[in-house]
Design a protein around this motif. Structure first.
Motif, PDB file in Angstrom:
ATOM      1  N   PRO A  39       3.269  -2.623  -3.243  1.00 40.19           N
ATOM      2  CA  PRO A  39       3.688  -2.228  -1.784  1.00 40.19           C
ATOM      3  C   PRO A  39       4.618  -0.891  -2.232  1.00 40.19           C
ATOM      4  O   PRO A  39       5.241  -0.778  -3.008  1.00 40.19           O
ATOM      5  N   LEU A  40       4.577   0.002  -1.305  1.00 38.89           N
ATOM      6  CA  LEU A  40       5.384   1.370  -1.396  1.00 38.89           C
ATOM      7  C   LEU A  40       6.654   1.331  -1.216  1.00 38.89           C
ATOM      8  O   LEU A  40       7.443   2.033  -2.265  1.00 38.89           O
ATOM      9  N   ASN A  41       7.413   0.335  -0.722  1.00 39.86           N
ATOM     10  CA  ASN A  41       8.764   0.162  -0.701  1.00 39.86           C
ATOM     11  C   ASN A  41       9.110  -1.430  -0.212  1.00 39.86           C
ATOM     12  O   ASN A  41       8.062  -2.249  -0.356  1.00 39.86           O
ATOM     13  N   ASN A  42      10.217  -1.911  -0.002  1.00 45.37           N
ATOM     14  CA  ASN A  42      10.476  -3.351   0.172  1.00 45.37           C
ATOM     15  C   ASN A  42      10.559  -3.739   1.621  1.00 45.37           C
ATOM     16  O   ASN A  42      11.014  -4.608   1.781  1.00 45.37           O
ATOM     17  N   SER A  43      10.233  -2.816   2.512  1.00 47.60           N
ATOM     18  CA  SER A  43      10.245  -3.218   3.873  1.00 47.60           C
ATOM     19  C   SER A  43       9.304  -4.176   4.160  1.00 47.60           C
ATOM     20  O   SER A  43       8.122  -3.998   3.711  1.00 47.60           O
ATOM     21  N   CYS A  55      -2.366  -6.923   2.978  1.00 47.70           N
ATOM     22  CA  CYS A  55      -2.106  -6.506   1.660  1.00 47.70           C
ATOM     23  C   CYS A  55      -0.829  -5.639   1.617  1.00 47.70           C
ATOM     24  O   CYS A  55      -0.584  -4.821   0.688  1.00 47.70           O
ATOM     25  N   ASN A  56      -0.215  -5.563   2.861  1.00 47.76           N
ATOM     26  CA  ASN A  56       1.048  -4.692   2.980  1.00 47.76           C
ATOM     27  C   ASN A  56       0.702  -3.226   3.338  1.00 47.76           C
ATOM     28  O   ASN A  56      -0.563  -3.245   3.444  1.00 47.76           O
ATOM     29  N   ALA A  57       1.550  -2.452   3.894  1.00 45.58           N
ATOM     30  CA  ALA A  57       1.307  -1.289   4.236  1.00 45.58           C
ATOM     31  C   ALA A  57       0.873  -0.259   3.338  1.00 45.58           C
ATOM     32  O   ALA A  57       1.931   0.355   2.502  1.00 45.58           O
ATOM     33  N   ASN A  58      -0.242   0.328   3.153  1.00 43.39           N
ATOM     34  CA  ASN A  58      -0.672   1.178   2.337  1.00 43.39           C
ATOM     35  C   ASN A  58      -0.091   0.995   0.633  1.00 43.39           C
ATOM     36  O   ASN A  58       0.244   1.965   0.253  1.00 43.39           O
ATOM     37  N   PRO A  59      -0.641  -0.199   0.214  1.00 46.99           N
ATOM     38  CA  PRO A  59      -0.116  -0.355  -1.002  1.00 46.99           C
ATOM     39  C   PRO A  59      -0.832   0.449  -2.080  1.00 46.99           C
ATOM     40  O   PRO A  59      -1.842   1.338  -1.851  1.00 46.99           O
ATOM     41  N   GLY A  60      -0.357   0.530  -3.274  1.00 47.49           N
ATOM     42  CA  GLY A  60      -0.726   1.596  -4.335  1.00 47.49           C
ATOM     43  C   GLY A  60      -1.835   0.722  -4.963  1.00 47.49           C
ATOM     44  O   GLY A  60      -2.359  -0.199  -4.658  1.00 47.49           O
ATOM     45  N   VAL A  61      -2.922   1.609  -5.850  1.00 47.68           N
ATOM     46  CA  VAL A  61      -4.217   1.146  -6.226  1.00 47.68           C
ATOM     47  C   VAL A  61      -3.700   0.379  -7.563  1.00 47.68           C
ATOM     48  O   VAL A  61      -2.829   0.833  -8.555  1.00 47.68           O
TER      49      VAL A  61
END
Length: 217
Positions: A39-43, A55-61
């Motif tokens: 995840p991009l952050n912990n929100s 899988c969460n908002a715009n997660p990393g690859v």
């Protein structure tokens, strides 16, 4: 006004620090963050009908797909402790080709573990833990999957918060089971009693973890 602002800052920091991320995939043979779509952050995700619930908002690859034998241990480690009360679950989603190429869409998901509530006194069994582990059912067919974990914070009545990560795995061995599958989103309604419940008053005397029944193989 200055005093008010001064008081608000630590409250804001405390609220942010109370969030968390599932950062690490663990198996019986390895521990890695490279297989996790970070995840991009912990929100938290707050809309169960959003595609972000997958899988969460715009997660990393993720750069790795980890081999895991059917019937062996798998799980996730958190960057904090679970100090929002609420249930948790782990799902498997069968990728149509490779796990790395799949976005998690479609009716391909089934639940393999869940953590619910205890009573007298009321609370959730995952509270204050920093890792959740389970066993991949031995009958699960071989192939590439997304392994998805969710913990749902119910500390604000009527406003559930999802803490989600997905990891890429390749199940080896296994069998020919065909568990009932669901779509995520679509696996639970926003007005489900498991999400709208007030966990403080009146104190719940029963609780069902949101989503389908656990497939145990």
């Amino acid at each position: 006004m200055k005093l008010f602002t001064t008081l608000l800052v630590p409250l804001f920091i405390q609220a942010v620090s109370a969030h968390y991320i599932w950062t690490t995939l663990v198996t019986s043979t390895t521990s890695t963050s490279a297989a996790v779509r970070m995840p991009l952050n912990n929100s938290p995700v707050q809309d169960v009908t959003s595609k972000d619930i997958t899988c969460n908002a715009n997660p990393g690859v993720a750069t790795q797909t980890v081999s895991v034998a059917a019937g062996s241990t798998v799980g996730f480690v958190l960057d904090n402790t679970l100090y929002h009360q609420g249930p948790a679950a782990i799902y498997l989603g069968k990728a149509p080709s490779t796990a790395a190429a799949w976005d998690g869409s479609g009716a391909s998901w089934f639940k393999i573990a869940e953590w619910g509530a205890t009573f007298n006194p009321f609370g959730f069994t995952d509270f204050n833990l920093n890792a959740l582990n389970t066993t991949i059912p031995a009958s699960v067919p071989a192939g590439e999957y997304l392994l998805r974990i969710e913990q749902v914070g119910l500390h604000v009545a009527g406003a559930p918060q999802w803490y989600i990560s997905c990891a890429q795995i390749a199940v080896t061995g296994g069998g020919s089971a065909n568990p009932t599958k669901v779509s995520i989103p679509g696996y639970v309604a926003a007005n489900d009693p498991s999400l709208t419940v007030n966990i403080y008053y009146p104190t719940p005397t029963a609780y069902k973890v949101p989503g389908p029944a656990v497939f145990r193989g």
